[in-house]
Design an enzyme around this catalytic site. Structure first.
Site, PDB file in Angstrom:
ATOM      1  CD  GLU A 101      -1.155   1.096   3.466  1.00 48.38           C
ATOM      2  OE1 GLU A 101      -1.387   2.065   3.474  1.00 48.38           O
ATOM      3  OE2 GLU A 101      -0.859  -0.294   4.659  1.00 48.38           O
ATOM      4  CE  LYS A 154      -4.791   3.370  13.076  1.00 48.57           C
ATOM      5  NZ  LYS A 154      -5.507   2.583  11.688  1.00 48.57           N
TER       6      LYS A 154
HETATM    7  N1  PSU Z   1      -1.557   1.646   9.386  1.00 46.25           N
HETATM    8  C1  PSU Z   1      -0.423   2.218   9.433  1.00 46.25           C
HETATM    9  N2  PSU Z   1      -0.396   3.458   8.467  1.00 46.25           N
HETATM   10  C2  PSU Z   1      -1.854   3.684   7.935  1.00 46.25           C
HETATM   11  C3  PSU Z   1      -2.337   2.815   7.659  1.00 46.25           C
HETATM   12  C4  PSU Z   1      -3.043   1.733   8.268  1.00 46.25           C
HETATM   13  O1  PSU Z   1       0.185   1.494  10.239  1.00 46.25           O
HETATM   14  O2  PSU Z   1      -0.818   4.634   7.187  1.00 46.25           O
HETATM   15  C5  PSU Z   1      -3.206   3.185   7.035  1.00 46.25           C
HETATM   16  C6  PSU Z   1      -3.973   2.072   6.088  1.00 46.25           C
HETATM   17  O3  PSU Z   1      -4.123   2.739   4.903  1.00 46.25           O
HETATM   18  C7  PSU Z   1      -5.575   2.052   6.084  1.00 46.25           C
HETATM   19  C8  PSU Z   1      -6.143   3.153   6.690  1.00 46.25           C
HETATM   20  O4  PSU Z   1      -6.217   1.687   5.672  1.00 46.25           O
HETATM   21  O5  PSU Z   1      -4.854   3.682   7.670  1.00 46.25           O
HETATM   22  C9  PSU Z   1      -6.730   3.341   7.158  1.00 46.25           C
HETATM   23  O6  PSU Z   1      -7.768   4.289   6.991  1.00 46.25           O
HETATM   24  P1  PSU Z   1      -8.499   5.252   7.882  1.00 46.25           P
HETATM   25  O7  PSU Z   1      -8.869   5.064   9.081  1.00 46.25           O
HETATM   26  O8  PSU Z   1      -9.125   6.258   8.111  1.00 46.25           O
HETATM   27  O9  PSU Z   1      -9.790   4.227   6.840  1.00 46.25           O
END
Ligand code: PSU
Ligand code: MN
Length: 314
Positions: free
Chosen positions: A28, A160
């Site tokens: 990603e 997370k």
């Molecule tokens: N985990 C990380 N770094 C990130 C992300 C997740 O360690 O940058 C990113 C991933 O691309 C994930 C996104 O899909 O955050 C999720 O964002 P949201 O909660 O806005 O969907």
């Protein structure tokens, strides 16, 4: 509607791997544009691609550039993406914006799964998936929706710890998404190996995981598969250090949301940045470590899946 292949652009390396039927791992790029600060983002991009190669697969970093979905990027393109002014964070609803307005952007887990599946890549490595947030009602990451209906295997370090993890796991269960623990029965919590939440099945080797994927999709299931690998003990940040920080960041998010200063896609990058600041950079080290570990595991799984496919078609 049939997919218009003109939307996609392959790197030479990925093009070759496709022609030769070699294993490919999608990577990603929101982690590069919104997740990690500079210069660690550039370093990570390079190291993650390298660890995929070392483990026998071809890396396909996915991002939007020049109005195309890039599947595999040359180093100057990654530089261009990282240096872009105000890049988009590209989840499912943002692809057509990036294409229509020719804006660069990093793909999230959901976005990367989408592009991977459309281009025949079934294994993907990330850091952590998005999930159900604690602060705003209905703040549920599109990653979970993508996992429910895009058949790609995603290697991660769980979700997370700033999220509502029990709710995230309930959602995964409701949507029929397998959560495999690699050498663990505990759901990892990103910065830590986790302690109380359970995966749906534990598997200890990559051939078993490849077999599982073949069976899951062979049965006709349409969901993604989550494979969770905890970070090593030396890199863990213990709960007593992390809990007060997570409480503080969560309170900040709530306050900013009530002032209408933070919402939607901004929440996760804000949280990652604040946790990094409040741990004096330690969370960044942990984050980079499991990203690399996940790249290595995903490559091994892609090799095993490829071997399986070769046997099936022989
Ligand atoms: N985990 C990380 N770094 C990130 C992300 C997740 O360690 O940058 C990113 C991933 O691309 C994930 C996104 O899909 O955050 C999720 O964002 P949201 O909660 O806005 O969907
Ligand atoms: Mn959200």
């Amino acid at each position: 509607m049939k997919v218009d292949t003109n939307f996609f652009h392959f790197s030479n390396e990925v093009l070759n791997a496709r022609i030769l039927g070699q294993p490919i791992v999608a990577l990603e790029s929101t982690v590069l544009t919104h997740g990690l600060p500079a210069p660690q983002n550039a370093e990570l991009a390079k190291n993650m691609e390298e660890v995929v190669r070392t483990n026998g697969a071809t890396p396909a970093t996915i991002a939007l550039l020049d109005g195309k979905v890039h599947v595999g990027m040359e180093p100057p393109q990654i530089e261009k993406l990282i240096a872009a002014n105000n890049p988009l964070k590209i989840s499912l609803r943002d692809f057509a914006t990036a294409i229509t307005q020719k804006r660069p952007g990093g793909t999230t887990v959901a976005g990367t799964m989408f592009a991977a599946e459309k281009t025949g890549i079934s294994v993907f490595a990330t850091g952590g998936i998005g999930g159900v947030h604690k602060e705003a009602e209905l703040d549920i990451s599109t990653d979970l929706i993508a996992l429910s209906n895009i058949p790609v295997l995603v290697v991660c370090a769980g979700a997370k710890s700033i999220l509502n993890l029990p709710a995230t796991l309930e959602y995964l269960e409701t949507m029929g998404i397998p959560v495999i623990g690699y050498k663990t029965s505990i759901f990892p919590e990103f910065y830590s190996r986790g302690s109380t939440l359970r995966v749906s099945a534990q598997m200890d080797d990559v051939d078993e995981i490849a077999e599982f994927a073949k069976n899951h999709w062979g049965l006709g299931m349409r969901s993604g598969i989550l494979v969770c690998q905890p970070v090593e003990m030396e890199y863990e940040i213990s709960d007593d250090v992390m809990a007060p920080i997570l409480r503080q960041v969560s309170a900040e998010v709530k306050e900013l949301q009530s002032q209408h200063k933070l919402s939607g896609q901004q929440v996760t990058p804000y949280e990652l940045m604040r946790v990094n600041e409040l741990t004096n950079g330690r969370s960044l080290q942990t984050n980079m470590r499991f990203l690399i570990n996940n790249g290595a595991l995903a490559a091994k799984i892609a090799v095993a899946v490829n071997k399986n496919n070769a046997i099936a078609s022989a």
